[in-house]
Design an enzyme around this catalytic site. Sequence first.
Site, short mmCIF file in Angstrom:
data_model
loop_
_atom_site.label_atom_id
_atom_site.label_comp_id
_atom_site.label_asym_id
_atom_site.label_seq_id
_atom_site.Cartn_x
_atom_site.Cartn_y
_atom_site.Cartn_z
N HIS A 27 16.10 -1.22 35.55
CA HIS A 27 14.94 -1.27 34.64
C HIS A 27 13.64 -1.24 35.44
O HIS A 27 12.69 -0.55 35.08
CB HIS A 27 14.94 -2.58 33.82
N LYS B 47 21.66 -10.05 16.88
CA LYS B 47 22.15 -9.88 18.26
C LYS B 47 21.96 -11.15 19.09
O LYS B 47 22.44 -11.24 20.21
CB LYS B 47 21.39 -8.74 18.95
N ARG C 28 21.04 6.21 33.19
CA ARG C 28 21.73 5.95 34.46
C ARG C 28 22.76 7.04 34.75
O ARG C 28 22.94 7.45 35.88
CB ARG C 28 22.47 4.60 34.41
N SER D 64 22.92 -4.91 32.70
CA SER D 64 22.69 -6.34 32.44
C SER D 64 24.01 -7.06 32.21
O SER D 64 24.20 -8.19 32.67
CB SER D 64 21.79 -6.51 31.20
O1 PNS Z 1 18.52 -2.66 25.98
P1 PNS Z 1 19.18 -2.11 24.74
O2 PNS Z 1 19.97 -3.21 24.06
O3 PNS Z 1 19.98 -0.88 25.01
O4 PNS Z 1 17.99 -1.69 23.74
C1 PNS Z 1 18.26 -1.20 22.45
C2 PNS Z 1 16.97 -1.08 21.62
C3 PNS Z 1 16.21 -2.40 21.62
C4 PNS Z 1 16.09 0.00 22.22
C5 PNS Z 1 17.36 -0.65 20.18
O5 PNS Z 1 18.39 -1.47 19.73
C6 PNS Z 1 16.19 -0.75 19.20
O6 PNS Z 1 15.25 -0.01 19.28
N1 PNS Z 1 16.32 -1.70 18.25
C7 PNS Z 1 15.29 -1.96 17.26
C8 PNS Z 1 15.78 -1.57 15.88
C9 PNS Z 1 15.60 -0.09 15.63
O7 PNS Z 1 14.49 0.42 15.66
N2 PNS Z 1 16.69 0.62 15.37
C10 PNS Z 1 16.62 2.05 15.09
C11 PNS Z 1 17.16 2.86 16.21
S1 PNS Z 1 18.88 2.54 16.33
#
Ligand code: PNS
Length: 167
Positions: free
Chosen positions: A20, A44, A95, A133
């Site tokens: 990151h 979550k 990645r 992570s």
């Molecule tokens: O680090 P991560 O868990 O891969 O991040 C995922 C994230 C936070 C980018 C994604 O879950 C997100 O944007 N969640 C907010 C809800 C949303 O907007 N969902 C619509 C797209 S699936």
Amino acid sequence: MIQPIKAVFPGSFDPITNGHMDVLSRACKLFPEVTLAVLQNQRKASKNLFTIEERLEMLRKATEHLPNVRVEAFGGLLVEYMRERGATVILRGLRAVSDYEYELQIAHLNRQMNPDVETVFIMAATRWSYVSSSMVKEIASYGSKEVSKMVPPASAEALVKKFAEQQ
Ligand code: PNS
């Protein structure tokens, strides 16, 4: 006229890794402002090792040398949060090819919901391509100090503290 672009790097950051940090520091050379937006998601929440407050503190410490980085929590839809902040770029790291399918779907969904939003991908340096992570948490849970090679010092300290509390 093209306005200065506000980029948002969303994620769980549970914890933030060197992968990151690599993507973030490179994005800081491309955008005048990059917000690390930490997902605050009740559904979550039980899956996260760190509370939202702990992650915000960790991210602020890890990025204090990067003057154009802001750290914030967000809840709900990412595109709504971006609209409120006047941000137009979603930054995500890739990645390996295995990340691509999931990221492609999310990028299309987000653009469908807000056509003003563009997702920009930065390929994480190959030396971090195997770091996630979840793997870092697994290694730290066994008390190994090896994680300090995979995460910034703020994450390493937080991991040691968290697993010591759980003993
Ligand atoms: O680090 P991560 O868990 O891969 O991040 C995922 C994230 C936070 C980018 C994604 O879950 C997100 O944007 N969640 C907010 C809800 C949303 O907007 N969902 C619509 C797209 S699936």
